[in-house]
Design an enzyme around this catalytic site. Structure first.
Site, short mmCIF file in Angstrom:
data_model
loop_
_atom_site.label_atom_id
_atom_site.label_comp_id
_atom_site.label_asym_id
_atom_site.label_seq_id
_atom_site.Cartn_x
_atom_site.Cartn_y
_atom_site.Cartn_z
N ASP A 52 0.54 -0.92 -0.20
CA ASP A 52 -0.05 0.13 0.12
C ASP A 52 1.23 1.57 -0.39
OD1 ASP A 52 -0.94 -2.31 1.19
OD2 ASP A 52 -3.39 -1.22 1.61
N GLU A 65 -4.65 1.98 -3.29
CA GLU A 65 -5.42 2.51 -2.55
C GLU A 65 -5.57 3.91 -1.31
OE1 GLU A 65 -7.89 0.48 0.24
OE2 GLU A 65 -6.71 0.53 1.50
N ASN A 66 -4.44 4.08 -0.40
CA ASN A 66 -3.69 5.14 0.15
C ASN A 66 -2.84 5.90 -1.09
OD1 ASN A 66 -3.81 2.47 2.58
ND2 ASN A 66 -5.13 3.71 2.37
N ASN A 114 -10.75 -1.31 -0.55
CA ASN A 114 -12.47 -0.44 0.12
C ASN A 114 -11.85 0.77 0.13
OD1 ASN A 114 -9.71 -1.56 2.47
ND2 ASN A 114 -11.05 -0.62 3.73
N HIS A 115 -10.74 1.37 0.56
CA HIS A 115 -10.29 2.97 -0.09
C HIS A 115 -10.88 3.85 -1.03
CE1 HIS A 115 -9.58 3.45 4.03
NE2 HIS A 115 -9.09 3.05 4.72
N HIS A 154 -6.82 -8.09 -0.91
CA HIS A 154 -6.64 -6.69 -0.10
C HIS A 154 -7.72 -7.73 1.11
CE1 HIS A 154 -5.78 -2.81 1.07
NE2 HIS A 154 -6.72 -2.49 1.35
#
Length: 258
Positions: free
Chosen positions: A8, A39-40, A67-68, A144
């Site tokens: 990530d 995603e981050n 999920n983000h 993930h």
């Protein structure tokens, strides 16, 4: 085929680490494809078109997520475009974007776990459906997920069916890299890319506040660190069988000048 898979990427320190480390590493390790979980990448939550372009400009070929991915609304309409950006394949069928793509001869499947996470569609059944068409060439899976048991189960479930199952989400690199009996490379978590002196890439003080008070606390990306880290794994895949020959941790640090 030599594939680098990066954990990530957290905020601007993570993107800076890619920029400083990847160009030299691609040549040093003769890398064919670079995949990173983004995603981050935008302020620690989600992905924007600008931050995606920055990652591609540093040498990333495919961006996976988790999920983000929905946190920055502007990226949602881009998920149906041509850029190799993935969202987990086991979101409901009418969700924007796609969970599988192929670039430079490598197919990447993105999945999201359900244990301690959102109760979306089953990742095991979702990957079964994607593999029914059996894409040609090597396939790697970014799972993930929060639970190590779910990741381990997926590794064994897909052993011999894909080239690698690689875990993301916890931001902590694990020491269990191995090639499973049927030729699938595995690691429970690739780790993260960002500030070394942090809590999962975020400010230590804010993390203390969260745990000491139990109150909702906005997590802030650690921007003041002098040392950047890039956690990743290197997978060597046999071009004839699509099985993994080896998997090894490839972690790097970059010292920022004062």
């Amino acid at each position: 085929m030599r594939v680098l898979f990066i954990g990530d990427v957290v905020g601007s320190p993570g993107r800076r680490a890619l920029k400083e480390i990847l160009p030299g590493l691609r040549k040093e390790q003769a890398l064919n494809v670079i995949v990173a979980n983004g995603e981050n990448a935008a302020g620690g939550r989600g992905l924007t078109l600008k931050t995606a372009k920055e990652m591609f400009g540093s040498g990333v070929d495919i961006i996976s997520s988790g999920n983000h991915i929905w946190d920055q609304k502007e990226i949602v309409e881009e998920l149906d475009g041509n850029a190799p950006i993935l969202r987990p394949a086991n979101y409901p069928p009418n969700s924007p974007g796609r969970g599988m793509c192929t670039a430079k001869g490598l197919t990447v499947i993105n999945l999201q776990g359900r244990t301690f996470m959102a109760n979306i569609d089953c990742p095991f059944r979702a990957v079964d459906a994607l593999l029914e068409g059996r894409p040609e060439g090597p396939i790697i899976v970014d799972l993930h997920a929060e639970a190590t048991s779910e990741k381990k189960a997926m590794g064994w479930y897909l052993d011999g069916r894909v080239s690698a199952v690689l875990g993301t989400h916890t931001h902590v690199p694990t020491a269990d890299t191995r090639v499973l009996p049927q030729g699938t490379a595995y690691v429970t978590d690739a780790g993260m890319c960002g500030a070394r002196d942090s809590v999962l890439g975020f400010e230590v003080a804010q993390s203390h506040k969260l745990f000491l008070t139990g109150m909702p606390t906005r997590m802030i990306v650690e921007e003041t660190t002098n040392v950047l880290i890039m956690n990743s794994v290197l997978i060597d895949i046999d071009d004839r069988t699509n099985r993994a020959n080896s998997i090894e941790r490839l972690d790097r640090e970059y010292m920022l000048s004062n």
